[in-house]
Design a protein around this motif. Structure first.
Motif, PDB file in Angstrom:
ATOM      1  N   VAL A   1      -5.534   5.888  -3.133  1.00  0.00           N
ATOM      2  CA  VAL A   1      -4.514   5.980  -3.814  1.00  0.00           C
ATOM      3  C   VAL A   1      -4.882   6.656  -4.976  1.00  0.00           C
ATOM      4  O   VAL A   1      -6.163   6.415  -5.894  1.00  0.00           O
ATOM      5  CB  VAL A   1      -3.986   4.669  -4.274  1.00  0.00           C
ATOM      6  CG1 VAL A   1      -3.146   4.273  -4.953  1.00  0.00           C
ATOM      7  CG2 VAL A   1      -3.253   3.861  -2.802  1.00  0.00           C
TER       8      VAL A   1
ATOM      9  N   SER B   1      -4.800   6.349   3.120  1.00  0.00           N
ATOM     10  CA  SER B   1      -4.819   5.063   2.337  1.00  0.00           C
ATOM     11  C   SER B   1      -5.906   5.468   1.203  1.00  0.00           C
ATOM     12  O   SER B   1      -5.055   4.460   0.369  1.00  0.00           O
ATOM     13  CB  SER B   1      -5.653   4.473   3.538  1.00  0.00           C
ATOM     14  OG  SER B   1      -7.552   3.882   3.700  1.00  0.00           O
TER      15      SER B   1
ATOM     16  N   LEU C   1       1.033   4.416  -2.459  1.00  0.00           N
ATOM     17  CA  LEU C   1       1.274   6.086  -1.934  1.00  0.00           C
ATOM     18  C   LEU C   1       2.649   6.975  -2.237  1.00  0.00           C
ATOM     19  O   LEU C   1       1.828   7.854  -3.182  1.00  0.00           O
ATOM     20  CB  LEU C   1       0.514   6.075  -0.688  1.00  0.00           C
ATOM     21  CG  LEU C   1      -0.412   5.625  -0.685  1.00  0.00           C
ATOM     22  CD1 LEU C   1      -0.514   4.896   1.538  1.00  0.00           C
ATOM     23  CD2 LEU C   1      -1.672   6.531  -0.561  1.00  0.00           C
TER      24      LEU C   1
ATOM     25  N   LEU D   1       0.772  -1.058  -0.047  1.00  0.00           N
ATOM     26  CA  LEU D   1      -0.030  -0.249   0.025  1.00  0.00           C
ATOM     27  C   LEU D   1       1.180   1.885  -0.016  1.00  0.00           C
ATOM     28  O   LEU D   1       0.610   2.187  -0.886  1.00  0.00           O
ATOM     29  CB  LEU D   1      -1.520  -0.433   1.202  1.00  0.00           C
ATOM     30  CG  LEU D   1      -1.908   1.062   1.798  1.00  0.00           C
ATOM     31  CD1 LEU D   1      -2.854   1.762   0.221  1.00  0.00           C
ATOM     32  CD2 LEU D   1      -2.677   1.488   2.352  1.00  0.00           C
TER      33      LEU D   1
ATOM     34  N   ALA E   1      -6.496  -0.913   0.016  1.00  0.00           N
ATOM     35  CA  ALA E   1      -6.032   1.036   0.246  1.00  0.00           C
ATOM     36  C   ALA E   1      -7.880   1.025   0.955  1.00  0.00           C
ATOM     37  O   ALA E   1      -8.081   0.484   0.854  1.00  0.00           O
ATOM     38  CB  ALA E   1      -6.087   1.618  -1.186  1.00  0.00           C
TER      39      ALA E   1
ATOM     40  N   THR F   1      -7.939  -4.457  -6.294  1.00  0.00           N
ATOM     41  CA  THR F   1      -6.278  -3.835  -5.915  1.00  0.00           C
ATOM     42  C   THR F   1      -6.227  -3.943  -7.818  1.00  0.00           C
ATOM     43  O   THR F   1      -5.859  -2.994  -8.260  1.00  0.00           O
ATOM     44  CB  THR F   1      -5.241  -4.022  -5.758  1.00  0.00           C
ATOM     45  OG1 THR F   1      -5.405  -4.213  -4.096  1.00  0.00           O
ATOM     46  CG2 THR F   1      -4.132  -3.337  -6.134  1.00  0.00           C
TER      47      THR F   1
END
Length: 266
Positions: free
Chosen positions: A186, A184, A89, A85, A107, A214
């Motif tokens: 993104v 968190s 970022l 994660l 995320a 993801t």
């Protein structure tokens, strides 16, 4: 000649040493490997316990962004679990050649409370004020959910290297719906380089569904590979060979090479 640089970000309770086996493989392939240690994870456990509880997820991100900006070349940015994660970022804020995500943590917007994931962390979340307390690893849960496919020797070796983790960072990740800063979240549109997501079919601490969700967020530039016999830590033990095979194939498919080296090969 331009360097082949890669940054590998460890996960929850982790340390740079978690990457030792994979570092050797990458260095044999000519990469300069960087394994930054998250804030306070270099401290002895009990000293870290006094400082880690309230570290924000964005504190980690800001430290890593500053580090990547010191490198000579845009790197591949990799990470495992929470490090996966963090890698996203960071990649949204710095120039990079690609993203390598091993069992990435959920995320912002992803459901984080699958039964096996909850079993691993529920003792921490049952504490009043868990968001300002350090998160401790417990051997029984760790063996069951993180290193469940490793040999007993390798599992204990990995466990004995662990540090503590930030309860605040886990609040930012797990209870994202209570975080006004959206720590968190993104910005996937800012990540245009190739993305490889690896998931272990036998991973219990980060449900394989997280990797699938993801990958869907990177429809144009993402590739998902599920390793059928892997647990969470696919960068050690018997699964490392499979991880490196998928990495090599991804690099070749996307021509992730420094320009100078690519010219030499022509």
């Amino acid at each position: 000649m331009a360097k082949k640089e890669i940054v590998l970000i460890h996960g929850t309770w982790g340390h740079a040493s978690n990457w030792d086996d994979m570092r050797a493989e990458l260095e044999a392939r000519g990469y300069t490997v960087h394994t930054p240690i998250l804030r306070y994870h270099d401290l002895p456990v009990w000293e870290g316990a006094l400082k880690l509880g309230t570290v924000r997820l964005l504190d980690y991100v800001n430290d890593l962004v500053d580090f990547v900006k010191t490198l000579d070349e845009p790197p591949i940015i990799g990470g495992v679990s929470m490090g996966g994660l963090l890698a996203q970022l960071v990649a949204a804020r710095v120039e990079n050649k690609g993203l390598l995500l091993l069992s990435p943590a959920p995320a912002w917007g992803m459901f984080p409370f699958y039964p096996s994931m909850t079993r691993t962390f529920y003792k921490h979340f049952l504490q009043w004020g868990f968001w300002r307390k350090p998160l401790y690893p417990h051997w029984e849960e760790f063996r069951w959910s993180v290193v469940n496919e490793q040999t007993e020797e390798k599992a204990r070796e990995f466990f004995y290297s662990l540090k503590l983790e930030s309860g605040r960072a886990y609040m930012d990740m797990g209870f994202w719906f209570l975080d006004p800063q959206r720590s968190s979240w993104v910005d996937v549109d800012a990540i245009t380089t190739p993305v490889l997501i690896l998931s272990g079919a036998k991973d219990r601490v980060v449900a394989p569904r997280i990797a699938r969700i993801t990958a869907k967020r990177y429809k144009k530039n993402g590739k998902l590979v599920v390793l059928p016999n892997s647990d969470h830590v696919m960068m050690v033990g018997k699964e490392l060979t499979n991880t490196m095979r998928e990495f090599d194939q991804w690099v070749a498919e996307n021509n992730i090479l420094p320009e100078a080296e690519a010219l030499e090969d022509n």
